[in-house]
Design a protein around this motif. Sequence first.
Motif, PDB file in Angstrom:
ATOM      1  N   LEU A 476       0.457  -1.511  -0.010  1.00 31.70           N
ATOM      2  CA  LEU A 476       0.139  -0.200  -0.049  1.00 31.70           C
ATOM      3  C   LEU A 476       0.598   1.448   0.015  1.00 31.70           C
ATOM      4  O   LEU A 476       0.655   2.110   1.367  1.00 31.70           O
ATOM      5  N   ILE A 477       1.119   2.064  -1.248  1.00 32.77           N
ATOM      6  CA  ILE A 477       2.229   3.193  -1.360  1.00 32.77           C
ATOM      7  C   ILE A 477       1.825   4.251  -0.794  1.00 32.77           C
ATOM      8  O   ILE A 477       2.528   4.618   0.287  1.00 32.77           O
ATOM      9  N   ALA A 478       0.455   4.230  -1.228  1.00 34.43           N
ATOM     10  CA  ALA A 478      -0.367   5.126  -0.713  1.00 34.43           C
ATOM     11  C   ALA A 478      -0.294   5.822   0.344  1.00 34.43           C
ATOM     12  O   ALA A 478      -0.566   6.856   1.024  1.00 34.43           O
ATOM     13  N   LEU A 479      -0.817   4.573   1.510  1.00 28.65           N
ATOM     14  CA  LEU A 479      -0.979   4.461   2.800  1.00 28.65           C
ATOM     15  C   LEU A 479       0.603   5.051   3.193  1.00 28.65           C
ATOM     16  O   LEU A 479       0.856   5.733   4.665  1.00 28.65           O
ATOM     17  N   GLY A 480       1.267   4.142   2.819  1.00 30.24           N
ATOM     18  CA  GLY A 480       2.680   4.549   3.316  1.00 30.24           C
ATOM     19  C   GLY A 480       2.875   6.155   2.919  1.00 30.24           C
ATOM     20  O   GLY A 480       3.735   6.864   4.097  1.00 30.24           O
ATOM     21  N   ALA A 481       2.314   6.618   2.088  1.00 33.36           N
ATOM     22  CA  ALA A 481       3.267   7.651   1.994  1.00 33.36           C
ATOM     23  C   ALA A 481       2.796   8.896   2.798  1.00 33.36           C
ATOM     24  O   ALA A 481       2.735   9.738   2.795  1.00 33.36           O
ATOM     25  N   ARG A 482       1.120   8.266   3.261  1.00 30.56           N
ATOM     26  CA  ARG A 482       0.559   9.400   4.040  1.00 30.56           C
ATOM     27  C   ARG A 482       0.645   8.748   5.171  1.00 30.56           C
ATOM     28  O   ARG A 482       1.350  10.040   6.337  1.00 30.56           O
ATOM     29  N   GLN A 483       1.429   8.045   5.854  1.00 29.87           N
ATOM     30  CA  GLN A 483       2.059   7.564   7.495  1.00 29.87           C
ATOM     31  C   GLN A 483       3.041   8.544   7.578  1.00 29.87           C
ATOM     32  O   GLN A 483       3.560   9.275   8.241  1.00 29.87           O
ATOM     33  N   CYS A 484       3.632   8.036   6.172  1.00 30.61           N
ATOM     34  CA  CYS A 484       5.169   9.226   6.299  1.00 30.61           C
ATOM     35  C   CYS A 484       5.046  10.182   6.388  1.00 30.61           C
ATOM     36  O   CYS A 484       5.876  11.541   7.037  1.00 30.61           O
ATOM     37  N   PHE A 485       4.340  11.308   6.016  1.00 31.80           N
ATOM     38  CA  PHE A 485       3.699  12.426   5.917  1.00 31.80           C
ATOM     39  C   PHE A 485       3.535  12.522   6.749  1.00 31.80           C
ATOM     40  O   PHE A 485       3.919  14.027   7.219  1.00 31.80           O
ATOM     41  N   ASP A 486       2.394  12.297   7.780  1.00 30.13           N
ATOM     42  CA  ASP A 486       2.167  12.903   9.215  1.00 30.13           C
ATOM     43  C   ASP A 486       3.461  12.566   9.847  1.00 30.13           C
ATOM     44  O   ASP A 486       3.351  13.689  10.702  1.00 30.13           O
ATOM     45  N   ALA A 487       3.980  11.873  10.231  1.00 27.22           N
ATOM     46  CA  ALA A 487       5.286  11.471  10.691  1.00 27.22           C
ATOM     47  C   ALA A 487       6.346  12.439  10.490  1.00 27.22           C
ATOM     48  O   ALA A 487       6.581  13.219  11.849  1.00 27.22           O
ATOM     49  N   ILE A 488       6.461  13.133   9.162  1.00 21.71           N
ATOM     50  CA  ILE A 488       7.526  13.745   8.950  1.00 21.71           C
ATOM     51  C   ILE A 488       6.141  15.421   9.418  1.00 21.71           C
ATOM     52  O   ILE A 488       7.216  15.961  10.429  1.00 21.71           O
ATOM     53  N   GLN A 489       5.479  15.533   9.293  1.00 19.60           N
ATOM     54  CA  GLN A 489       4.606  16.696   9.686  1.00 19.60           C
ATOM     55  C   GLN A 489       5.516  17.238  11.836  1.00 19.60           C
ATOM     56  O   GLN A 489       5.414  18.077  11.805  1.00 19.60           O
ATOM     57  N   LYS A 490       5.003  15.247  11.962  1.00 18.19           N
ATOM     58  CA  LYS A 490       4.956  15.871  13.799  1.00 18.19           C
ATOM     59  C   LYS A 490       6.787  15.856  14.066  1.00 18.19           C
ATOM     60  O   LYS A 490       6.662  16.907  14.750  1.00 18.19           O
ATOM     61  N   SER A 491       7.157  15.616  13.122  1.00 18.13           N
ATOM     62  CA  SER A 491       8.758  15.581  13.802  1.00 18.13           C
ATOM     63  C   SER A 491       9.477  16.847  13.517  1.00 18.13           C
ATOM     64  O   SER A 491       9.608  17.740  13.872  1.00 18.13           O
ATOM     65  N   LEU A 492       9.180  16.859  12.089  1.00 19.92           N
ATOM     66  CA  LEU A 492       8.772  19.407  11.715  1.00 19.92           C
ATOM     67  C   LEU A 492       8.709  20.093  13.242  1.00 19.92           C
ATOM     68  O   LEU A 492       9.000  20.860  13.238  1.00 19.92           O
ATOM     69  N   ALA A 493       7.489  20.393  13.415  1.00 16.34           N
ATOM     70  CA  ALA A 493       6.576  20.893  14.560  1.00 16.34           C
ATOM     71  C   ALA A 493       7.683  20.963  15.985  1.00 16.34           C
ATOM     72  O   ALA A 493       7.944  21.683  16.241  1.00 16.34           O
ATOM     73  N   GLU A 494       8.362  19.681  15.909  1.00 18.43           N
ATOM     74  CA  GLU A 494       9.232  19.635  16.789  1.00 18.43           C
ATOM     75  C   GLU A 494      10.315  20.374  16.626  1.00 18.43           C
ATOM     76  O   GLU A 494      11.210  21.297  17.642  1.00 18.43           O
ATOM     77  N   ASN A 495      10.969  19.610  15.348  1.00 20.75           N
ATOM     78  CA  ASN A 495      12.237  20.099  15.369  1.00 20.75           C
ATOM     79  C   ASN A 495      12.354  20.786  13.695  1.00 20.75           C
ATOM     80  O   ASN A 495      12.573  20.366  12.839  1.00 20.75           O
ATOM     81  N   PRO A 496      12.098  22.017  13.386  1.00 15.39           N
ATOM     82  CA  PRO A 496      11.991  22.090  12.115  1.00 15.39           C
ATOM     83  C   PRO A 496      13.324  22.347  11.026  1.00 15.39           C
ATOM     84  O   PRO A 496      13.033  22.327   9.849  1.00 15.39           O
ATOM     85  N   GLU A 497      14.413  21.997  12.107  1.00 18.51           N
ATOM     86  CA  GLU A 497      15.325  22.323  11.240  1.00 18.51           C
ATOM     87  C   GLU A 497      16.077  20.583  11.019  1.00 18.51           C
ATOM     88  O   GLU A 497      17.848  20.057  10.493  1.00 18.51           O
ATOM     89  N   SER A 498      15.366  18.681  11.019  1.00 18.36           N
ATOM     90  CA  SER A 498      16.060  18.214  11.394  1.00 18.36           C
ATOM     91  C   SER A 498      15.976  17.909   9.750  1.00 18.36           C
ATOM     92  O   SER A 498      15.542  17.865   9.345  1.00 18.36           O
ATOM     93  N   LEU A 499      16.966  16.394   9.873  1.00 15.99           N
ATOM     94  CA  LEU A 499      17.349  16.002   8.883  1.00 15.99           C
ATOM     95  C   LEU A 499      16.646  14.419   9.182  1.00 15.99           C
ATOM     96  O   LEU A 499      15.525  13.936   9.613  1.00 15.99           O
ATOM     97  N   VAL A 500      16.946  14.260   7.223  1.00 15.96           N
ATOM     98  CA  VAL A 500      16.446  12.938   7.136  1.00 15.96           C
ATOM     99  C   VAL A 500      16.489  11.719   8.214  1.00 15.96           C
ATOM    100  O   VAL A 500      15.864  11.092   9.446  1.00 15.96           O
ATOM    101  N   VAL A 501      18.058  12.042   8.671  1.00 19.69           N
ATOM    102  CA  VAL A 501      18.435  10.367   9.084  1.00 19.69           C
ATOM    103  C   VAL A 501      18.001  10.958  10.623  1.00 19.69           C
ATOM    104  O   VAL A 501      17.677   9.763  11.848  1.00 19.69           O
ATOM    105  N   ASP A 502      17.396  12.335  11.716  1.00 21.91           N
ATOM    106  CA  ASP A 502      16.739  12.480  12.898  1.00 21.91           C
ATOM    107  C   ASP A 502      16.040  12.144  12.515  1.00 21.91           C
ATOM    108  O   ASP A 502      15.692  10.866  13.774  1.00 21.91           O
ATOM    109  N   PHE A 503      15.065  12.351  11.169  1.00 21.41           N
ATOM    110  CA  PHE A 503      14.117  11.118  11.427  1.00 21.41           C
ATOM    111  C   PHE A 503      13.591   9.530  11.122  1.00 21.41           C
ATOM    112  O   PHE A 503      13.482   8.746  12.379  1.00 21.41           O
TER     113      PHE A 503
END
Lengths: 594, 249
Positions: A476-503
């Motif tokens: 389910l690539i579409a669902l995976g993209a959605r879940q990744c997107f949501d998790a990234i948004q949450k991470s960025l809310a905590e740290n806007p400067e973070s890198l992919v490796v931090d995530f």
Amino acid sequence: MTTSITDQLTHADAAIGVVFDPRVSTVIDDGAALTLRPAAVVMDLDRLGMMQPSRLSFMRTLVRRMVQEAWRITEERFALDDHGYGEAIYCLEAGSESYRFVVFSSPLENAHRNDRVISNQWDLTMALVRGNLSDAQLDQLRLNVPLQEAGRMEENVLVLSRANRSARSFAEVVARLAAGQQPDVERLKIAGYLCRTTAVYGSGKFGMAGWHVVKTSCRSFRTPFSGEMFTCYMLRHFSCRQVEHIARQRSPSSAVTLAPEIERYIGIGNATGLGMAPFLIKHPVLISHWMTQREIALARIMSQTDCDAPKLCALQSMLGQVVQHLQETTVAADYQTSRNQILIAACLALIAKVAQPAFSDTLKRGGWQGLQTFVEDHYGPAAEELVQVLLFELYPHLVDPLEESMAADETLDLDSGMTLVELLVLLETHYDWALNIDFNDPNHHALFWYRSEEKMEPRLGDRACDAGAERELPLLIALGARQCFDAIQKSLAENPESLVVDFLIGHPDQLATVRRVQTLCGLPYGDIRGNLSDRNLEPMHLLRAKLSFFGVGKFDPKSRLWVRNTMFQGAPIIEDLSQDINPDHWYFPTAPVL
Amino acid sequence: MLRVSYGELLAQLKQSFEAFGYSLGEYESAATCVLSLELWGFGGLALLEAALPSLELHKQWAPGVTYESNALMLDCYQGSALFGLIPSLELIYVKARQHGASRATLLNCTEPEFVLPLLMQVCQRGYYASIHWPSTEDPTQLRWVLLEGDVSGIRVDSKIWQANAPLQASVSIEVARPDSAFSSDHSDPEGQGLLLQDHWGNAALQALFEERYMSSVTIDPWLWSRLQDLGRQVLVPSTEASRSGAGAD
């Protein structure tokens, strides 16, 4: 707010590969810029379900190679009893390489004959083997090939397959040949084959040679699925010899052999279920490669300005052939019959339109793009896909060289130093189609794919009522993209400067999605734009897309989950290979007139 | 011994590791690690066989990561290096990319050899890497591997050094950009003194890899059977309903 444990990288330093604009994709082709169709169009699941076989389909490229390189196929053993049971071996000599096609024919009760991959008995089992066959290996093949998935192969075996006799045609063709008659062409229009494959295995399964070995050391089969296609071609040949043999044993005085025109019209049947679908999701780089070659071919043709009378005349002729082909195609599903009827009507209308001087003059001035636009506007995307592959036939020199670019390194890259904001933008830009799906709606998250314990057959389940959702396949690539997107948004809310490796340190389960997004942002056609968990999913579209790359015809869905089709119908027969023939005359084959 | 193809083994490893509950990206990477080690002659399958009991016990662990003065400290809590380290190794790489070189120490890590394929991937981006750890059998011996490479391939040197006393049970990793001061000198990495064995030269290693890559892999039938048993855990029992919903009538 947590503090990033990494420092910020510069934008340029973090960039991975070449990122394409999903709305317009341009490639540099022989020094000129070609604009390809957008992924939103090409990779739309509904449109994929309209794909047609083309000059770049694997069966077509194989037959071209066989003719151009004058492959020599000879019978080394043909030891069948009166009923056609026994074994046969054929030798292929292609340049400096040699291969053996070995087929075993065994009795099978009607009750045990079915199309499912989970069957364990077949009329025919076969293998394609590299090099010479020793007596010891032949004994090993006799023991293991009939077992199929339960057997073990030597590493010089490239392909393993099986097939069943067609209940509709095999016995009848034998009876007619025994009576001194050719097969009834009207019956062959309904089932244009004597045997039907139910699985064709390659790529290292059951101990066989891996694809990387075949690709690098078997020149004859260096392009994807060419070994598998050749096995089906040889099955077609054997099935013709087998019916002739049985007829001859039954009635030596009256039996006749197949007329060459009839034999060419006999293909090989194929039954395909859901097993093909996961391949399209698990090999995004390869799929992008295949689609890109098709799109480059199309773009090359669209840039031609010689839309002249001879070419328009040839197009009309081909459209007429398609009409006849579709009229001779019998399918079970009403919706497929309806689709075929609509295509027939579109072809007839286009033939008439092209015959109008005003329209053909417009085309001569505007080129093929004008035709494409007209077809799309007036007859819809199915007709558009059809006309494209017909145009391929007009420009073999622009299309055929692309067949050598169908293999790909399938590695998915990871750029852990990319900023997380950039990754978010990639998702927003390239996976907008996925992010627009509301997965909170149960209908958009209704189905799941899983592997059954029966031969690991891929199956579809309903989350509401079927067991096994906790073991679903990660398709389910579409669902995976959605879940990744949501998790990234949450991470960025905590740290806007973070890198992919931090995530990734906090979300290692997102590794596959991140790799996929970062890799496919440089490959326009890797992901199929559809929700594979949607209640209204049509898996047949996935099957059609892959089967069109194989080059099958007579697409005959038996349910929404499996399809019968015909391979190599109309293709040159072995006797033709040494003749000076056009190896490409067999697109949309039509019945012979005796 | 049983002979299986490269692709067949990779597929089986993925399915078996999937049964541990790891995500797609993690189990794909782990499977590739085992296979790479086997192809490079570092005994990936033997290591896996030894690691299987602890892998089944310690599922889904994540290392504790601390970072000070351009050096990472990763506590693996007795977990195998086969799982859980990809993001951390990527972090070491990112640090090297930023600062020229970076170091990491892995504590309480089992089967540190599984880090090697991950470092190979880093080196394919044009970086140097080295890793050394004390031998499990003899803690006075130091196993040391240096890797360098680019997209066209990897060069590997592996040596064993003899120390005078038992070494600290940790794994040391260094990654560096080619323009950094990182030393590709193959001399004694930590003053251990005696070179016991020059394990692999590049040419021999490359030849071995290519030979294995183009042929099949031999595997202990017990291990193959165990992997298949594990893999079956991701399959769904078949029912009449599921049969009817998946293909021919």
